[in-house]
Design a protein around this motif. Sequence first.
Motif, PDB file in Angstrom:
ATOM      1  N   UNK A 130       0.839  -1.204   0.000  1.00 49.06           N
ATOM      2  CA  UNK A 130       0.000   0.000   0.000  1.00 49.06           C
ATOM      3  C   UNK A 130       0.868   1.246   0.000  1.00 49.06           C
ATOM      4  N   UNK A 131       0.340   2.322  -0.584  1.00 47.01           N
ATOM      5  CA  UNK A 131       1.038   3.600  -0.601  1.00 47.01           C
ATOM      6  C   UNK A 131       0.723   4.383   0.665  1.00 47.01           C
ATOM      7  N   UNK A 132       1.703   5.110   1.135  1.00 47.17           N
ATOM      8  CA  UNK A 132       1.552   5.916   2.345  1.00 47.17           C
ATOM      9  C   UNK A 132       1.001   7.297   2.001  1.00 47.17           C
ATOM     10  N   UNK A 133      -0.052   7.340   1.190  1.00 46.25           N
ATOM     11  CA  UNK A 133      -0.569   8.630   0.745  1.00 46.25           C
ATOM     12  C   UNK A 133      -1.963   8.956   1.279  1.00 46.25           C
ATOM     13  N   UNK A 134      -2.452   8.159   2.222  1.00 44.84           N
ATOM     14  CA  UNK A 134      -3.779   8.427   2.788  1.00 44.84           C
ATOM     15  C   UNK A 134      -3.739   9.713   3.608  1.00 44.84           C
ATOM     16  N   UNK A 135      -4.867  10.394   3.667  1.00 45.82           N
ATOM     17  CA  UNK A 135      -4.996  11.604   4.477  1.00 45.82           C
ATOM     18  C   UNK A 135      -5.234  11.180   5.924  1.00 45.82           C
ATOM     19  N   UNK A 136      -4.167  10.753   6.591  1.00 46.99           N
ATOM     20  CA  UNK A 136      -4.313  10.262   7.962  1.00 46.99           C
ATOM     21  C   UNK A 136      -4.845  11.328   8.909  1.00 46.99           C
ATOM     22  N   UNK A 137      -4.414  12.567   8.729  1.00 47.21           N
ATOM     23  CA  UNK A 137      -4.891  13.634   9.613  1.00 47.21           C
ATOM     24  C   UNK A 137      -6.410  13.759   9.525  1.00 47.21           C
ATOM     25  N   UNK A 138      -6.963  13.636   8.330  1.00 49.61           N
ATOM     26  CA  UNK A 138      -8.416  13.692   8.163  1.00 49.61           C
ATOM     27  C   UNK A 138      -9.112  12.514   8.811  1.00 49.61           C
ATOM     28  N   UNK A 139      -8.551  11.327   8.636  1.00 49.12           N
ATOM     29  CA  UNK A 139      -9.114  10.139   9.281  1.00 49.12           C
ATOM     30  C   UNK A 139      -9.076  10.288  10.795  1.00 49.12           C
ATOM     31  N   UNK A 140      -7.927  10.708  11.322  1.00 51.31           N
ATOM     32  CA  UNK A 140      -7.767  10.834  12.771  1.00 51.31           C
ATOM     33  C   UNK A 140      -8.725  11.877  13.322  1.00 51.31           C
ATOM     34  N   UNK A 141      -8.876  12.970  12.601  1.00 47.82           N
ATOM     35  CA  UNK A 141      -9.812  14.008  13.058  1.00 47.82           C
ATOM     36  C   UNK A 141     -11.201  13.422  13.239  1.00 47.82           C
ATOM     37  N   UNK A 142     -11.626  12.627  12.295  1.00 47.09           N
ATOM     38  CA  UNK A 142     -12.952  12.017  12.383  1.00 47.09           C
ATOM     39  C   UNK A 142     -12.996  10.917  13.442  1.00 47.09           C
ATOM     40  N   UNK A 143     -12.012  10.046  13.452  1.00 49.60           N
ATOM     41  CA  UNK A 143     -12.025   8.922  14.382  1.00 49.60           C
ATOM     42  C   UNK A 143     -11.834   9.354  15.824  1.00 49.60           C
ATOM     43  N   UNK A 144     -11.207  10.504  16.059  1.00 56.45           N
ATOM     44  CA  UNK A 144     -11.042  10.973  17.434  1.00 56.45           C
ATOM     45  C   UNK A 144     -12.370  11.386  18.063  1.00 56.45           C
ATOM     46  N   UNK A 145     -13.417  11.485  17.246  1.00 64.59           N
ATOM     47  CA  UNK A 145     -14.745  11.719  17.805  1.00 64.59           C
ATOM     48  C   UNK A 145     -15.186  10.537  18.671  1.00 64.59           C
ATOM     49  N   UNK A 146     -14.496   9.430  18.545  1.00 69.79           N
ATOM     50  CA  UNK A 146     -14.775   8.262  19.372  1.00 69.79           C
ATOM     51  C   UNK A 146     -14.593   8.547  20.854  1.00 69.79           C
ATOM     52  N   UNK A 147     -13.735   9.509  21.198  1.00 71.52           N
ATOM     53  CA  UNK A 147     -13.593   9.864  22.606  1.00 71.52           C
ATOM     54  C   UNK A 147     -14.912  10.410  23.144  1.00 71.52           C
ATOM     55  N   UNK A 148     -15.619  11.160  22.321  1.00 72.84           N
ATOM     56  CA  UNK A 148     -16.934  11.676  22.730  1.00 72.84           C
ATOM     57  C   UNK A 148     -17.972  10.563  22.789  1.00 72.84           C
ATOM     58  N   UNK A 149     -17.844   9.569  21.908  1.00 70.79           N
ATOM     59  CA  UNK A 149     -18.811   8.470  21.881  1.00 70.79           C
ATOM     60  C   UNK A 149     -18.816   7.722  23.210  1.00 70.79           C
ATOM     61  N   UNK A 150     -17.657   7.595  23.826  1.00 68.03           N
ATOM     62  CA  UNK A 150     -17.588   6.900  25.121  1.00 68.03           C
ATOM     63  C   UNK A 150     -18.495   7.565  26.146  1.00 68.03           C
ATOM     64  N   UNK A 151     -18.531   8.890  26.140  1.00 71.47           N
ATOM     65  CA  UNK A 151     -19.374   9.579  27.117  1.00 71.47           C
ATOM     66  C   UNK A 151     -20.798   9.779  26.598  1.00 71.47           C
ATOM     67  N   UNK A 152     -20.946   9.984  25.306  1.00 71.88           N
ATOM     68  CA  UNK A 152     -22.282  10.238  24.747  1.00 71.88           C
ATOM     69  C   UNK A 152     -23.212   9.046  24.922  1.00 71.88           C
ATOM     70  N   UNK A 153     -22.660   7.849  24.840  1.00 67.52           N
ATOM     71  CA  UNK A 153     -23.487   6.651  24.933  1.00 67.52           C
ATOM     72  C   UNK A 153     -23.480   6.032  26.327  1.00 67.52           C
ATOM     73  N   UNK A 154     -22.855   6.699  27.286  1.00 65.56           N
ATOM     74  CA  UNK A 154     -22.793   6.179  28.651  1.00 65.56           C
ATOM     75  C   UNK A 154     -24.210   6.010  29.197  1.00 65.56           C
ATOM     76  N   UNK A 155     -24.424   4.942  29.907  1.00 66.14           N
ATOM     77  CA  UNK A 155     -25.714   4.626  30.540  1.00 66.14           C
ATOM     78  C   UNK A 155     -26.836   4.401  29.529  1.00 66.14           C
ATOM     79  N   UNK A 156     -26.485   4.048  28.296  1.00 68.35           N
ATOM     80  CA  UNK A 156     -27.499   3.771  27.289  1.00 68.35           C
ATOM     81  C   UNK A 156     -28.093   2.387  27.526  1.00 68.35           C
ATOM     82  N   UNK A 157     -29.280   2.172  27.009  1.00 67.53           N
ATOM     83  CA  UNK A 157     -29.928   0.858  27.092  1.00 67.53           C
ATOM     84  C   UNK A 157     -29.102  -0.215  26.388  1.00 67.53           C
TER      85      UNK A 157
END
Length: 125
Positions: free
Chosen positions: A48-75
């Motif tokens: 594979x080529x190392x040309x992916x926009x990792x910064x863009x992926x990370x920006x989006x995937x780092x929203x997972x930190x919010x998911x941990x709290x957003x879904x806390x105590x969910x059914x």
Amino acid sequence: MNERTGLVDGERADRFESACRTVVGDTLRSITYFTPDGFEQTYLRSDLDADADLAGFVEHESLGFRARTAYRDSELGDYEHTVRSFENGYITRVVGHEEGVFVTTDGLTMRRSEEVATALGELLD
């Protein structure tokens, strides 16, 4: 593999790779470790080529930190991981409190996504 930035040490990066390869084998494409402040691609398959926009992926995937709290105590129970499907592969994201990992693969079954997420979760904070 990309040059190390020092965000994650080589031994830990090797543990991420070993855990992923044990579960998904040669379908593993890449592994990226991230925190709220930075990221490092710790593995990239040699064809594979190392040309992916990792910064863009990370920006989006780092929203997972919010998911941990957003879904806390969910059914549904505690948030565990996210799987995204694309035309040419999949992303599985796992986050801890202050760190996360996402892996890309060629193919992925639901069972394998759960197994790789569990393995990575055990390696995170």
